[in-house]
Design an enzyme around this catalytic site. Structure first.
Site, mmCIF file in Angstrom:
data_model
loop_
_atom_site.group_PDB
_atom_site.id
_atom_site.type_symbol
_atom_site.label_atom_id
_atom_site.label_comp_id
_atom_site.label_asym_id
_atom_site.label_seq_id
_atom_site.Cartn_x
_atom_site.Cartn_y
_atom_site.Cartn_z
ATOM 1 N N ARG A 46 -8.793 -27.908 21.350
ATOM 2 C CA ARG A 46 -10.203 -27.607 21.624
ATOM 3 C C ARG A 46 -10.780 -26.743 20.500
ATOM 4 O O ARG A 46 -11.907 -26.944 20.064
ATOM 5 C CB ARG A 46 -10.358 -26.880 22.970
ATOM 6 N N TYR A 98 -35.853 -39.014 20.428
ATOM 7 C CA TYR A 98 -34.987 -39.874 21.239
ATOM 8 C C TYR A 98 -35.125 -39.493 22.726
ATOM 9 O O TYR A 98 -35.228 -38.316 23.058
ATOM 10 C CB TYR A 98 -33.551 -39.688 20.750
ATOM 11 N N ASP A 170 -32.857 -34.357 13.081
ATOM 12 C CA ASP A 170 -31.955 -35.351 13.647
ATOM 13 C C ASP A 170 -32.018 -36.557 12.705
ATOM 14 O O ASP A 170 -33.005 -37.279 12.669
ATOM 15 C CB ASP A 170 -32.400 -35.717 15.071
ATOM 16 N N LYS A 195 -24.134 -44.057 16.281
ATOM 17 C CA LYS A 195 -24.937 -45.071 15.612
ATOM 18 C C LYS A 195 -24.324 -45.404 14.235
ATOM 19 O O LYS A 195 -23.230 -45.906 14.193
ATOM 20 C CB LYS A 195 -26.383 -44.579 15.498
HETATM 21 C C1 LIG Z 1 -28.548 -41.947 20.288
HETATM 22 C C2 LIG Z 1 -29.279 -40.778 19.776
HETATM 23 C C3 LIG Z 1 -28.996 -39.477 20.215
HETATM 24 C C4 LIG Z 1 -27.974 -39.215 21.300
HETATM 25 O O1 LIG Z 1 -26.689 -39.491 20.879
HETATM 26 P P1 LIG Z 1 -25.512 -39.977 21.867
HETATM 27 O O2 LIG Z 1 -24.384 -40.185 20.937
HETATM 28 O O3 LIG Z 1 -26.000 -41.208 22.540
HETATM 29 O O4 LIG Z 1 -25.292 -38.869 22.836
HETATM 30 C C5 LIG Z 1 -29.687 -38.435 19.637
HETATM 31 N N1 LIG Z 1 -30.625 -38.631 18.695
HETATM 32 C C6 LIG Z 1 -30.942 -39.869 18.259
HETATM 33 C C7 LIG Z 1 -31.978 -40.031 17.217
HETATM 34 C C8 LIG Z 1 -30.286 -40.978 18.792
HETATM 35 O O5 LIG Z 1 -30.617 -42.193 18.360
#
Ligand SMILES: *Cc1c(COP(=O)(O)O)cnc(C)c1O
Length: 380
Positions: A46, A98, A170, A195
């Site tokens: 952890r 998001y 982000d 992604k």
């Molecule tokens: C998918 C996404 C998230 C969240 O991520 P997860 O891996 O699904 O928890 C946050 N920000 C953006 C821009 C995203 O496309």
């Protein structure tokens, strides 16, 4: 080192005596300690794990930051980020984040006494007006999702810094391959590694990257204290996905550009949202601050019923949320990725379609879109 070289040339297992070429999955919770007094690199997974550290180091390098921390999802990374805030603090957030981020900020943070103002961050004057003396963080996505609105990162960070706030980008939509916000002044970069970074739709992960020791110390503390760090096997999957980041994104983007132009000239398509098109608002800013328009295209044709029909008629595009996969995907953001955003806070209609372009042949993809378009919209 050139970034293409960087993707595959790194020490896969520092200190490992067998010198494996693929990073070993250190599938262990605990590590034996040579003595009770002396410190050692690892004691408990952890707190730290060699497989996770290797992927964290790779991602830090790609974003040109000194520190990276991997979590078990993008939302876990975003949640850890909010851990640096205190009761009474205020966040300025882009008005097209998001859906999951919107849910976290609007439904979880108020319970901790943290308030949020939603602002169209493409308009710097509106951002300036939203600051209070409690504003600690400005959080944006550029291009935004799904409308691909462009926020000028340098302008925003300068403003945030004048008001003693941190600027967080982000960067999930473009990945460090196409945009590196730390080099434009941002304090923190966040990723859903689910992604592009992972790239194969086979894991969920999230990352926080920064160049600042003080922020890194806080995030390291939170990662250990709250326990949402990425597990060894997922860390290995992410590391494997990362090696082909450049190959995947370059190919997907090359195809996306052709598809965006094709849709833009298509008689049945009303409007295309893609930062690679000259008419796109913020095109000039985007060219300045990034290396390309990316792999996600949004567009509108007509009625909601025809739009649903169009989705049903596509054969190569998987009907799925998310983006940055090897397969091309088609989705309806209003009832999928952004369903958790209340209707009156959405800036797009239920007719908006979103494509995420994969590595398939461009002519096959265009032919599939064309047949689906003509079979669903023409007769309306
Ligand atoms: C998918 C996404 C998230 C969240 O991520 P997860 O891996 O699904 O928890 C946050 N920000 C953006 C821009 C995203 O496309």
């Amino acid at each position: 080192m050139n970034r293409w070289t960087q993707l595959v040339q790194f020490d896969p297992c520092p200190g490992d005596s067998y010198r494996a070429n693929s990073t070993p999955i250190y599938q262990t919770a605990t590590f034996a300690q040579p003595s009770m007094e002396s410190g050692c690199a690892y004691d408990y997974s952890r707190s730290g794990n060699p497989t996770r550290h290797t992927v964290e180091k790779q991602i830090a390098q790609l974003e040109q930051g000194r520190f990276a921390f991997a979590f078990n999802s993008g939302m876990a990374a975003l949640t850890a980020l909010t851990g640096i805030l205190q009761c009474g603090d205020h966040i300025i957030a882009g008005d097209e984040l998001y859906g999951g981020t919107h849910r976290l900020l609007s439904q979880r943070l108020p319970q901790r006494g943290i308030s949020v103002t939603w602002v169209n961050t493409t308009d710097i004057k509106s951002v300036a007006k939203a600051f209070t003396n409690k504003t600690r963080l400005v959080l944006i996505e550029t291009p935004s999702n799904p409308l691909q609105k462009i926020t000028e990162i340098r302008l925003l960070t300068d403003l945030a810094h004048k008001r003693d706030a941190l600027c967080v980008v982000d960067n999930t939509m473009l990945s460090p391959w196409l945009q590196q916000p730390l080099l434009l002044g941002a304090d923190i970069v966040i990723h859903s590694a689910t992604k592009h970074l992972g790239g194969h739709s086979d894991l969920t992960a999230g990352v926080i990257i920064t160049d600042q020791q003080e922020i890194a110390d806080k995030i390291a503390f939170i990662q250990n204290a709250e326990g949402a760090g990425l597990a060894p096997f997922e860390s290995w999957l992410l590391l494997r996905g990362l090696k082909t980041l450049g190959l995947r994104i370059e190919r997907e983007q090359h195809t996306a550009i052709q598809i965006a132009h094709h849709l833009n000239n298509h008689p049945l398509v009303k409007k295309v949202y893609y930062p690679g098109l000259l008419h796109h608002p913020g095109y000039d800013i985007h060219i300045k601050q990034s290396k390309g328009p990316g792999t996600v295209i949004a567009f509108e044709c007509g009625s909601h019923i025809a739009t649903e029909e169009m989705i049903a008629k596509t054969q190569l595009f998987i009907k799925s949320v998310s983006f940055g996969s090897l397969n091309s995907l088609i989705s309806l953001p209003s009832c999928m990725s952004h369903a958790s955003v209340p209707e009156n806070q959405r800036h797009f209609t239920t007719n908006l379609l979103r494509l995420s372009i994969g590595i398939e042949d461009v002519d096959d993809l265009i032919a599939d879109l064309d047949q689906a378009l003509s079979r669903s919209y023409q007769k309306k």
